[in-house]
Design an enzyme around this catalytic site. Structure first.
Site, PDB file in Angstrom:
ATOM      1  N   ARG A  65      69.757  27.899  90.282  1.00  0.00           N
ATOM      2  CA  ARG A  65      69.377  28.620  91.508  1.00  0.00           C
ATOM      3  C   ARG A  65      67.900  28.975  91.475  1.00  0.00           C
ATOM      4  NH1 ARG A  65      69.671  33.776  91.296  1.00  0.00           N
ATOM      5  NH2 ARG A  65      71.749  33.877  90.397  1.00  0.00           N
ATOM      6  N   TYR A 117      63.798  28.470 119.004  1.00  0.00           N
ATOM      7  CA  TYR A 117      65.101  27.893 118.685  1.00  0.00           C
ATOM      8  C   TYR A 117      66.179  28.983 118.818  1.00  0.00           C
ATOM      9  CZ  TYR A 117      68.839  25.928 115.828  1.00  0.00           C
ATOM     10  OH  TYR A 117      70.044  25.493 115.373  1.00  0.00           O
ATOM     11  N   ASP A 189      56.829  27.206 113.446  1.00  0.00           N
ATOM     12  CA  ASP A 189      57.986  26.335 113.238  1.00  0.00           C
ATOM     13  C   ASP A 189      57.577  24.943 113.712  1.00  0.00           C
ATOM     14  OD1 ASP A 189      60.328  24.862 113.485  1.00  0.00           O
ATOM     15  OD2 ASP A 189      61.553  26.617 113.973  1.00  0.00           O
ATOM     16  N   LYS A 214      66.218  18.077 110.497  1.00  0.00           N
ATOM     17  CA  LYS A 214      65.779  17.239 111.607  1.00  0.00           C
ATOM     18  C   LYS A 214      64.908  16.085 111.085  1.00  0.00           C
ATOM     19  CE  LYS A 214      67.969  20.580 113.573  1.00  0.00           C
ATOM     20  NZ  LYS A 214      67.322  21.760 114.129  1.00  0.00           N
TER      21      LYS A 214
HETATM   22  C1  LIG Z   1      67.483  23.209 114.018  1.00  0.00           C
HETATM   23  C2  LIG Z   1      66.310  24.097 114.114  1.00  0.00           C
HETATM   24  C3  LIG Z   1      66.213  25.270 113.347  1.00  0.00           C
HETATM   25  C4  LIG Z   1      67.317  25.746 112.445  1.00  0.00           C
HETATM   26  O1  LIG Z   1      67.528  24.879 111.380  1.00  0.00           O
HETATM   27  P1  LIG Z   1      68.954  24.670 110.644  1.00  0.00           P
HETATM   28  O2  LIG Z   1      68.629  23.714 109.578  1.00  0.00           O
HETATM   29  O3  LIG Z   1      69.917  24.150 111.679  1.00  0.00           O
HETATM   30  O4  LIG Z   1      69.387  26.026 110.155  1.00  0.00           O
HETATM   31  C5  LIG Z   1      65.053  26.025 113.462  1.00  0.00           C
HETATM   32  N1  LIG Z   1      64.057  25.671 114.310  1.00  0.00           N
HETATM   33  C6  LIG Z   1      64.131  24.570 115.067  1.00  0.00           C
HETATM   34  C7  LIG Z   1      62.994  24.226 115.981  1.00  0.00           C
HETATM   35  C8  LIG Z   1      65.251  23.737 115.009  1.00  0.00           C
HETATM   36  O5  LIG Z   1      65.314  22.647 115.783  1.00  0.00           O
END
Ligand SMILES: *Cc1c(COP(=O)(O)O)cnc(C)c1O
Length: 419
Positions: A65, A117, A189, A214
């Site tokens: 961890r 998001y 982000d 993503k």
């Molecule tokens: C999907 C997404 C998140 C969250 O990510 P997870 O891996 O699903 O927890 C945060 N910001 C954006 C822009 C996203 O598309």
């Protein structure tokens, strides 16, 4: 198997900062195994590491961890691609956001763009508040920033550029300049563009965040997150929380995401090429009211794209308003043959969804429409299939959804997904 003659003498091939993106994507954090010469790192599943005497581990690891070889290597690669000194990986993008928010003292104030998001919005409004961290949302952060900052209270600015699902852009440098005058950190982000298209730290951001789920992993088979930054002080705080909270990814997921990352530049270029062709076809179609794609000269923030994105690229995401209202939007998503109707984005396969009824269904309509999320809005994640096939698929689905209204299959199955 033939091993190199002097595997241990082989100099480590760690790329230097002067290497370009593709070279870093393939080689950063990917040393050859010094014993076997393996070109691809093994998956290290051991949760614990032997010690020769109390407190003297054989190598640099003690307990998985806290740190392990696969996560370390992945984090090195992320740091290299985001032009950062440090990076940390988490079990999801959401866990990354939560850990950064947890690093704020009780009583802290955050200013965020409104178009974040959905899960980030949920954390800000439903979880952060219980730790006495308050978030103010603004639809026009570049204009409002100075007046929204509360002296001594505001600790963080949260930006998503491009925004989801309307693809609005924020000039990171403009916001960071004001924030830094007050000693406030700026988080960006960068999930929608990936480090190939945009490097927020180069534009003044202090922390860049990714849902690795993503573009970085890129194959829709890993849920993971990461953040990167330059400050050693931040590194101390955030790596302490990474270990203390324990929302860490598995070694296997780190290995998979690292494999995905090695082709990010190829995928991101192809997705941008496809999205550009689709955006142009949509803009020329009589069945479309408006197209949101930062790569188009007609986009309201195209000048920011030219300044902030690699070669002014628009990325692989776009959205558009279809003629015929919500019904036509739903029909369009059912009539595409290559695009799959599904949430998420950034994978090799193309996806479509109706944000108003799916990813953004939790937001009341009036609020949604102020943000540009109308019922007839369709969001498209362009994959890396052939450009001509994708354009043809979009055009035939538009024709069926708008002109052939009522003639197509219309079951409504699976359209109303989760938020
Ligand atoms: C999907 C997404 C998140 C969250 O990510 P997870 O891996 O699903 O927890 C945060 N910001 C954006 C822009 C996203 O598309």
């Amino acid at each position: 198997m033939t091993l190199p003659e002097h595997p241990i003498d082989t100099p480590p091939r760690a790329p230097s900062p002067v290497h370009r993106f593709g070279t870093l994507a393939v080689h950063a954090g990917s040393p050859h195994d010094p014993v076997t010469g393996a070109v691809i790192e093994p998956i290290s599943l051991s949760t614990t590491f032997a010690q020769t005497s109390v407190g003297k581990p054989v190598g640099e690891y003690e307990y998985s961890r806290s740190s392990n070889p696969n996560r370390d290597n992945f984090e090195r690669a992320i740091a290299a691609l985001e032009h950062a000194r440090h990076a940390l990986a988490f079990s999801s993008g959401s866990a990354t956001t939560a850990t950064i928010l947890q690093s704020l003292a009780s009583g802290s104030h955050v200013v965020s763009v409104s178009d974040v998001y959905g899960g980030t919005h949920r954390y800000f409004t439903k979880v952060a508040l219980t730790h006495n961290v308050k978030v103010t949302f603004t639809p026009s952060i570049e204009i409002d920033i100075a007046e929204l900052i509360r002296p001594n209270e505001t600790k963080l600015i949260w930006i998503e550029t491009p925004s989801n699902p309307t693809l609005s852009l924020v000039d990171i440098r403009n916001v960071a300049t004001v924030a830094h005058q007050h000693g406030i950190l700026v988080v960006v982000d960068n999930t929608f563009l990936s480090p190939y298209v945009q490097n927020p730290l180069d534009h003044g951001a202090d922390i860049v965040v990714h849902s690795v789920t993503k573009y970085i992993n890129g194959h829709s088979d890993v849920v993971m997150g990461a953040c990167a930054y330059n400050s050693d002080d931040l590194h101390q705080r955030l790596s302490f929380l990474q270990n203390a909270i324990g929302a860490v990814p598995s070694a296997f997921d780190c290995w998979l995401a690292h494999r995905g990352l090695k082709t990010l530049h190829l995928r991101a270029r192809e997705a941008t090429k496809n999205a550009t062709a689709i955006a142009q076809a949509l803009e020329a179609s009589p069945h479309v009211i408006a197209v949101n794609y930062p790569g188009l000269p007609s986009h309201r923030h195209h000048a920011i794209a030219l300044k902030q994105h690699r070669d002014g690229m628009g990325g692989g995401m776009l959205s558009f308003r279809i003629r015929g209202g919500h019904e036509a939007a739903e029909r369009f998503c059912q009539e595409t043959k290559i695009f799959t109707l599904a949430e998420s984005l950034g994978g090799v396969e193309s996806l479509v969804e109706v944000p108003g009824a799916m990813t953004h269904a939790g937001i009341p309509r009036e609020q949604r429409e102020i943000a540009g999320v109308f019922d007839d809005l369709v969001r498209v994640s362009c994959g890396v299939e052939d450009e001509r096939d994708l354009v043809a698929d979009v055009l035939q689905a538009l024709e069926k959804a708008v002109v052939g209204a009522g003639a197509g299959k219309k079951g409504g199955n699976g359209v109303n997904g989760t938020a």
